[in-house]
Design a protein around this motif. Sequence first.
Motif, PDB file in Angstrom:
ATOM      1  N   ALA A 173      41.837  43.643  42.413  1.00  0.00           N
ATOM      2  CA  ALA A 173      43.281  43.776  42.209  1.00  0.00           C
ATOM      3  C   ALA A 173      44.046  42.723  43.004  1.00  0.00           C
ATOM      4  O   ALA A 173      43.613  42.286  44.073  1.00  0.00           O
ATOM      5  CB  ALA A 173      43.740  45.180  42.627  1.00  0.00           C
ATOM      6  N   SER A 174      45.180  42.331  42.486  1.00  0.00           N
ATOM      7  CA  SER A 174      46.043  41.398  43.217  1.00  0.00           C
ATOM      8  C   SER A 174      47.023  42.144  44.126  1.00  0.00           C
ATOM      9  O   SER A 174      47.648  41.556  45.000  1.00  0.00           O
ATOM     10  CB  SER A 174      46.828  40.524  42.228  1.00  0.00           C
ATOM     11  OG  SER A 174      47.569  41.327  41.312  1.00  0.00           O
ATOM     12  N   ARG A 175      47.125  43.453  43.933  1.00  0.00           N
ATOM     13  CA  ARG A 175      48.031  44.271  44.747  1.00  0.00           C
ATOM     14  C   ARG A 175      47.456  45.680  44.896  1.00  0.00           C
ATOM     15  O   ARG A 175      47.088  46.305  43.904  1.00  0.00           O
ATOM     16  CB  ARG A 175      49.410  44.328  44.088  1.00  0.00           C
ATOM     17  CG  ARG A 175      50.477  45.100  44.860  1.00  0.00           C
ATOM     18  CD  ARG A 175      51.768  45.101  44.074  1.00  0.00           C
ATOM     19  NE  ARG A 175      52.797  45.933  44.691  1.00  0.00           N
ATOM     20  CZ  ARG A 175      53.930  46.297  44.097  1.00  0.00           C
ATOM     21  NH1 ARG A 175      54.176  45.870  42.863  1.00  0.00           N
ATOM     22  NH2 ARG A 175      54.802  47.047  44.718  1.00  0.00           N
ATOM     23  N   PRO A 229      45.464  44.996  37.842  1.00  0.00           N
ATOM     24  CA  PRO A 229      46.103  44.113  38.825  1.00  0.00           C
ATOM     25  C   PRO A 229      46.782  44.854  39.977  1.00  0.00           C
ATOM     26  O   PRO A 229      46.778  44.383  41.109  1.00  0.00           O
ATOM     27  CB  PRO A 229      47.137  43.341  37.986  1.00  0.00           C
ATOM     28  CG  PRO A 229      46.628  43.433  36.581  1.00  0.00           C
ATOM     29  CD  PRO A 229      45.978  44.771  36.476  1.00  0.00           C
ATOM     30  N   HIS A 230      47.372  46.025  39.686  1.00  0.00           N
ATOM     31  CA  HIS A 230      48.054  46.795  40.734  1.00  0.00           C
ATOM     32  C   HIS A 230      47.456  48.190  40.810  1.00  0.00           C
ATOM     33  O   HIS A 230      47.557  48.972  39.874  1.00  0.00           O
ATOM     34  CB  HIS A 230      49.561  46.881  40.456  1.00  0.00           C
ATOM     35  CG  HIS A 230      50.308  47.583  41.548  1.00  0.00           C
ATOM     36  ND1 HIS A 230      51.606  48.025  41.393  1.00  0.00           N
ATOM     37  CD2 HIS A 230      49.947  47.948  42.814  1.00  0.00           C
ATOM     38  CE1 HIS A 230      51.998  48.613  42.513  1.00  0.00           C
ATOM     39  NE2 HIS A 230      51.016  48.583  43.385  1.00  0.00           N
ATOM     40  N   SER A 260      41.363  44.839  33.317  1.00  0.00           N
ATOM     41  CA  SER A 260      41.438  44.806  34.774  1.00  0.00           C
ATOM     42  C   SER A 260      42.641  45.622  35.230  1.00  0.00           C
ATOM     43  O   SER A 260      43.489  46.015  34.423  1.00  0.00           O
ATOM     44  CB  SER A 260      41.548  43.362  35.282  1.00  0.00           C
ATOM     45  OG  SER A 260      42.744  42.766  34.796  1.00  0.00           O
ATOM     46  N   HIS A 304      43.185  43.537  50.691  1.00  0.00           N
ATOM     47  CA  HIS A 304      44.499  43.507  51.341  1.00  0.00           C
ATOM     48  C   HIS A 304      45.347  44.636  50.755  1.00  0.00           C
ATOM     49  O   HIS A 304      45.668  44.636  49.571  1.00  0.00           O
ATOM     50  CB  HIS A 304      45.192  42.168  51.114  1.00  0.00           C
ATOM     51  CG  HIS A 304      46.598  42.143  51.634  1.00  0.00           C
ATOM     52  ND1 HIS A 304      46.885  42.154  52.980  1.00  0.00           N
ATOM     53  CD2 HIS A 304      47.792  42.145  50.990  1.00  0.00           C
ATOM     54  CE1 HIS A 304      48.197  42.157  53.149  1.00  0.00           C
ATOM     55  NE2 HIS A 304      48.767  42.148  51.958  1.00  0.00           N
ATOM     56  N   LYS A 331      39.036  45.334  45.192  1.00  0.00           N
ATOM     57  CA  LYS A 331      38.765  43.932  45.496  1.00  0.00           C
ATOM     58  C   LYS A 331      39.254  43.010  44.383  1.00  0.00           C
ATOM     59  O   LYS A 331      39.663  41.874  44.643  1.00  0.00           O
ATOM     60  CB  LYS A 331      37.261  43.725  45.709  1.00  0.00           C
ATOM     61  CG  LYS A 331      36.742  44.336  47.002  1.00  0.00           C
ATOM     62  CD  LYS A 331      35.250  44.080  47.161  1.00  0.00           C
ATOM     63  CE  LYS A 331      34.733  44.629  48.476  1.00  0.00           C
ATOM     64  NZ  LYS A 331      33.277  44.376  48.656  1.00  0.00           N
TER      65      LYS A 331
END
Length: 204
Positions: A110-112, A84-85, A82, A141, A108
């Motif tokens: 990703a956390s950042r 994440p950023h 994955s 976001h 979508k």
Amino acid sequence: QGKGDTAIIGVDDPHCQRICTEITAANRRTISPISSGRAMGRGVYALQGVLYDATGDRVVEVADLLRAPGLLVPQGLEPPASFPHVGAAWNGSRQAKRALDDALPFLKAASRVTLLYAGHVDGAHEPHADVVEHLARKGVHAVLALAPKGEHGPAHSLLDWCAQHQANLLVMGAFGHTPRAERWLGGTTWSVLTTARLPVLMSC
């Protein structure tokens, strides 16, 4: 393979062409020749960036490969499960917008998500004024960050930023043609391709 199986054989070099001819002559199994540079009466081939399927009664245009996004992973790098950023180069161009749309599944997940832009925010006159809202409507976001201007050019600046901020994926448009796009994205394409040390998703 057994009788009745299909053999897929590339025919762009003499050795493979000979193998294809020999198997076809022996009539041992169904043959599907493939080529990356010439039209054929049967098989699958790519010509001038378009993929064609000639395995049936007529030739069918399958895909425009020049418009397909590419996820490029540097040699020797094990791609992560994955991202994440995600960092994305943004200048409001058609290529940059297409890259964001193509990257939506990664964005979508990703956390950042950080959008790197050149210049300063100036209301609706700037091409990046609405991109955060656009992504939010799609469930992403994202935050804007001013792209660094390094002495070695935009490509090094983008890649340095990704390294410093531990971005796992860089998203960018490729080969822009407007003056602004050429300066910020188009001129960086080959530099990123040859020097990136992280996966890069590119769209034309």
